[in-house]
Design a protein around this motif. Structure first.
Motif, PDB file in Angstrom:
ATOM      1  N   ALA A 101       0.841  -1.194   0.000  1.00 21.49           N
ATOM      2  CA  ALA A 101       0.000   0.000   0.000  1.00 21.49           C
ATOM      3  C   ALA A 101       0.883   1.254   0.000  1.00 21.49           C
ATOM      4  O   ALA A 101       1.928   1.283   0.646  1.00 21.49           O
ATOM      5  CB  ALA A 101      -0.909  -0.001   1.228  1.00 21.49           C
ATOM      6  N   PRO A 102       0.482   2.310  -0.732  1.00 16.54           N
ATOM      7  CA  PRO A 102       1.290   3.537  -0.782  1.00 16.54           C
ATOM      8  C   PRO A 102       1.622   4.100   0.596  1.00 16.54           C
ATOM      9  O   PRO A 102       2.693   4.680   0.786  1.00 16.54           O
ATOM     10  CB  PRO A 102       0.405   4.502  -1.578  1.00 16.54           C
ATOM     11  N   ALA A 103       0.732   3.897   1.559  1.00 15.56           N
ATOM     12  CA  ALA A 103       0.974   4.435   2.902  1.00 15.56           C
ATOM     13  C   ALA A 103       2.190   3.806   3.568  1.00 15.56           C
ATOM     14  O   ALA A 103       2.794   4.393   4.467  1.00 15.56           O
ATOM     15  CB  ALA A 103      -0.261   4.224   3.779  1.00 15.56           C
ATOM     16  N   TYR A 104       2.569   2.599   3.118  1.00 11.64           N
ATOM     17  CA  TYR A 104       3.713   1.912   3.704  1.00 11.64           C
ATOM     18  C   TYR A 104       5.047   2.359   3.105  1.00 11.64           C
ATOM     19  O   TYR A 104       6.108   2.093   3.671  1.00 11.64           O
ATOM     20  CB  TYR A 104       3.586   0.397   3.505  1.00 11.64           C
ATOM     21  N   VAL A 105       5.014   2.997   1.937  1.00 13.77           N
ATOM     22  CA  VAL A 105       6.246   3.292   1.220  1.00 13.77           C
ATOM     23  C   VAL A 105       7.191   4.212   1.990  1.00 13.77           C
ATOM     24  O   VAL A 105       8.398   3.925   2.078  1.00 13.77           O
ATOM     25  CB  VAL A 105       5.937   3.850  -0.188  1.00 13.77           C
ATOM     26  N   PRO A 106       6.731   5.327   2.581  1.00 14.79           N
ATOM     27  CA  PRO A 106       7.672   6.178   3.325  1.00 14.79           C
ATOM     28  C   PRO A 106       8.389   5.429   4.446  1.00 14.79           C
ATOM     29  O   PRO A 106       9.601   5.625   4.657  1.00 14.79           O
ATOM     30  CB  PRO A 106       6.775   7.292   3.879  1.00 14.79           C
ATOM     31  N   GLY A 107       7.673   4.569   5.159  1.00 14.57           N
ATOM     32  CA  GLY A 107       8.309   3.792   6.217  1.00 14.57           C
ATOM     33  C   GLY A 107       9.342   2.829   5.658  1.00 14.57           C
ATOM     34  O   GLY A 107      10.417   2.626   6.246  1.00 14.57           O
ATOM     35  N   LEU A 108       9.028   2.227   4.514  1.00 14.10           N
ATOM     36  CA  LEU A 108       9.968   1.323   3.872  1.00 14.10           C
ATOM     37  C   LEU A 108      11.240   2.069   3.480  1.00 14.10           C
ATOM     38  O   LEU A 108      12.363   1.565   3.693  1.00 14.10           O
ATOM     39  CB  LEU A 108       9.322   0.706   2.629  1.00 14.10           C
ATOM     40  N   ILE A 109      11.107   3.278   2.938  1.00 13.72           N
ATOM     41  CA  ILE A 109      12.269   4.083   2.548  1.00 13.72           C
ATOM     42  C   ILE A 109      13.143   4.356   3.764  1.00 13.72           C
ATOM     43  O   ILE A 109      14.382   4.285   3.693  1.00 13.72           O
ATOM     44  CB  ILE A 109      11.824   5.408   1.896  1.00 13.72           C
ATOM     45  N   ARG A 110      12.527   4.663   4.904  1.00 16.04           N
ATOM     46  CA  ARG A 110      13.301   4.933   6.124  1.00 16.04           C
ATOM     47  C   ARG A 110      14.077   3.692   6.570  1.00 16.04           C
ATOM     48  O   ARG A 110      15.243   3.785   6.971  1.00 16.04           O
ATOM     49  CB  ARG A 110      12.375   5.412   7.241  1.00 16.04           C
ATOM     50  N   HIS A 111      13.439   2.529   6.509  1.00 16.53           N
ATOM     51  CA  HIS A 111      14.125   1.302   6.921  1.00 16.53           C
ATOM     52  C   HIS A 111      15.304   0.993   5.988  1.00 16.53           C
ATOM     53  O   HIS A 111      16.368   0.541   6.454  1.00 16.53           O
ATOM     54  CB  HIS A 111      13.146   0.123   6.942  1.00 16.53           C
ATOM     55  N   ASP A 122      13.341  -6.400   4.966  1.00 17.08           N
ATOM     56  CA  ASP A 122      13.182  -7.336   6.088  1.00 17.08           C
ATOM     57  C   ASP A 122      12.801  -6.590   7.366  1.00 17.08           C
ATOM     58  O   ASP A 122      11.892  -6.995   8.092  1.00 17.08           O
ATOM     59  CB  ASP A 122      14.482  -8.114   6.323  1.00 17.08           C
ATOM     60  N   ALA A 123      13.508  -5.481   7.642  1.00 26.72           N
ATOM     61  CA  ALA A 123      13.238  -4.709   8.853  1.00 26.72           C
ATOM     62  C   ALA A 123      11.846  -4.094   8.811  1.00 26.72           C
ATOM     63  O   ALA A 123      11.135  -4.056   9.837  1.00 26.72           O
ATOM     64  CB  ALA A 123      14.298  -3.627   9.015  1.00 26.72           C
ATOM     65  N   HIS A 124      11.437  -3.629   7.645  1.00 28.36           N
ATOM     66  CA  HIS A 124      10.119  -3.032   7.494  1.00 28.36           C
ATOM     67  C   HIS A 124       9.027  -4.075   7.714  1.00 28.36           C
ATOM     68  O   HIS A 124       8.026  -3.823   8.392  1.00 28.36           O
ATOM     69  CB  HIS A 124       9.988  -2.427   6.096  1.00 28.36           C
ATOM     70  N   ALA A 125       9.213  -5.264   7.148  1.00 23.21           N
ATOM     71  CA  ALA A 125       8.232  -6.331   7.320  1.00 23.21           C
ATOM     72  C   ALA A 125       8.124  -6.756   8.784  1.00 23.21           C
ATOM     73  O   ALA A 125       7.045  -7.011   9.296  1.00 23.21           O
ATOM     74  CB  ALA A 125       8.611  -7.525   6.441  1.00 23.21           C
ATOM     75  N   GLU A 126       9.285  -6.821   9.444  1.00 20.81           N
ATOM     76  CA  GLU A 126       9.286  -7.204  10.866  1.00 20.81           C
ATOM     77  C   GLU A 126       8.536  -6.177  11.704  1.00 20.81           C
ATOM     78  O   GLU A 126       7.745  -6.517  12.584  1.00 20.81           O
ATOM     79  CB  GLU A 126      10.729  -7.336  11.354  1.00 20.81           C
ATOM     80  N   ALA A 127       8.755  -4.887  11.407  1.00 18.56           N
ATOM     81  CA  ALA A 127       8.053  -3.829  12.153  1.00 18.56           C
ATOM     82  C   ALA A 127       6.562  -3.854  11.871  1.00 18.56           C
ATOM     83  O   ALA A 127       5.740  -3.608  12.774  1.00 18.56           O
ATOM     84  CB  ALA A 127       8.644  -2.475  11.777  1.00 18.56           C
ATOM     85  N   ALA A 128       6.185  -4.136  10.597  1.00 18.48           N
ATOM     86  CA  ALA A 128       4.768  -4.129  10.222  1.00 18.48           C
ATOM     87  C   ALA A 128       4.003  -5.266  10.849  1.00 18.48           C
ATOM     88  O   ALA A 128       2.785  -5.146  11.114  1.00 18.48           O
ATOM     89  CB  ALA A 128       4.637  -4.178   8.705  1.00 18.48           C
TER      90      ALA A 128
END
Length: 419
Positions: free
Chosen positions: A361-371, A411-417
């Motif tokens: 989802a587009p809402a997840y993209v900024p968090g993914l970029i940070r990770h 991987d880090a983003h998926a773990e946090a989500a």
């Protein structure tokens, strides 16, 4: 100091963050105010195709600041701008007659819309006012370019006038034919990115052939917006070098000065230039900072460095390394839904960490970029995932480093989500 800058394209509530404040850049590395140093996988938003801190370009800019200070092209010319124009004409595989300098990709698209409409008016067709773009295409956020941009980026709320703009889906030949059958004699120009910046969607040879045929049949101008694809980004100096039917106008910007100066350039063919010359018409477009001597010196130095570094050839080697590594990743990781693009301009569509059957989802993209940045690489967001835009001068080891950091960040983003 913090609390005074209003950064672009991000909520003001997220400003004043040291993790996104650059304090230095060299080669292919960027340092942030929080102490993090990362590998740049964006070429500075497609700009620094040769990496950061190129000494030859810096010297050319510094020397011209001393010899010319300010010298522009508003009712005057300057020698560095003349030289840069000649070099740009020689850099494209197809023949063009003149170069108009501007200050950004958006303002160059505004210029194209005005130029195309006036060209037809001078030819006795004042009703040709429509400009056609592609859905999900991006051409900038100045008022004309904002109208031409095919993404929903608040045009209605800002009162952007889109009445003289039409959009068709990329590679949809039937939609293109229907549009021209209905309003072809009202179309001034069709403006397309050879590869859409939004999602790295390539235009097919068949669609480009149809575009050229319809432009010739209807009398509309064909425009290649190469703001993102120019300067070696997709494997040729310009992506439109390979078009069988040359564009009438070509826009260049991002790689034009290796990101050192705000600049864009419009390459104009003889058919268009000749009409303005023979009629004595004045193109009513002027920008104080367009084509300054300092900017032009940066353009010429960048072209010199492209030759010295064999940057286009180097970019092809980087692209080949990306091909191999992205294919291997896609084949072994079910989270990779699709890989698009070519050259050093790729998009990776990812699965939603909470639903592997759905795109991210587009809402997840900024968090993914940070990770990914915390894992050691700076990448750009894209529809349902990320875009990888490495410099043309990467080493094979840096391609490996980029993909390693990207996968660690995912991987880090998926773990946090899922926590």
């Amino acid at each position: 100091m913090s609390g005074s800058l209003w950064p672009m394209m991000m909520p003001l509530a997220e400003a004043d963050d040291d993790s996104i404040c650059v304090v230095g850049a060299a080669g292919h590395r960027v340092r942030y105010a929080d102490g993090n140093e990362v590998l740049c996988g964006t070429s500075g938003l497609w700009n620094a195709n040769l990496g950061y801190g190129n000494e030859a370009i810096a010297r050319a800019v510094a020397e011209t600041l001393h010899t010319h200070s300010y010298a522009g092209i508003f009712r005057y010319e300057n020698a560095p701008a003349r030289e840069a124009a000649e070099r740009l004409l020689a850099a494209h595989a197809h023949d063009y007659a003149r170069v108009i300098f501007s200050v950004s990709g958006g303002s160059a698209n505004d210029l194209v819309m005005k130029l195309a409409r006036q060209y037809h008016e001078l030819g006795g067709e004042p009703a040709r006012k429509l400009v056609v773009g592609l859905k999900d295409g991006y051409h900038g956020l100045t008022f004309g370019a904002h109208a031409l941009t095919g993404e929903d980026l608040g045009q209605r709320g800002y009162g952007v006038d889109t009445r003289l703009v039409r959009h068709v889906p990329a590679n949809d030949e039937e939609a293109l034919r229907k549009l021209f059958a209905a309003v072809g004699r009202q179309v001034a120009a069709v403006v397309v990115e050879p590869q859409l910046g939004n999602g790295a969607v390539e235009l097919t040879d068949s669609f480009l052939e149809q575009l050229g045929a319809l432009a010739d049949e209807s009398g509309a101008l064909l425009v290649a917006d190469e703001v993102a694809t120019g300067f070696g980004r997709t494997g040729e100096m310009f992506a439109s070098d390979t078009w069988q039917r040359p564009a009438d106008l070509v826009i260049a910007s991002k790689g034009l000065t290796n990101g050192t100066m705000p600049a864009s350039a419009l390459l104009v063919n003889e058919r268009i230039a000749g009409r303005f010359r023979s009629t004595g018409a004045l193109l009513l477009h002027g920008e104080t900072q367009a084509g300054t001597a300092v900017t032009a010196a940066a353009v010429t130095a960048t072209l010199d460095e492209f030759d010295r570094l064999k940057a286009v050839e180097s970019g092809r080697a980087v692209a080949a390394a990306l091909d191999t590594r992205l294919a291997a990743w896609q084949n072994t990781d079910e989270r990779v839904r699709a890989v698009r693009g070519r050259g050093c301009f790729r998009a990776v569509e990812l699965a939603d960490p909470l639903d592997a059957g759905a795109p991210l989802a587009p809402a997840y993209v900024p968090g993914l970029i940070r990770h990914i940045r915390r894992a050691g690489a700076q990448v750009h967001g894209g529809p349902h995932g990320i875009q990888l835009i490495p410099a043309l001068t990467y080493s094979a080891a840096e391609v490996d480093e980029l993909l390693t950091a990207v996968r660690a960040g995912i991987d880090a983003h998926a773990e946090a989500a899922t926590a």
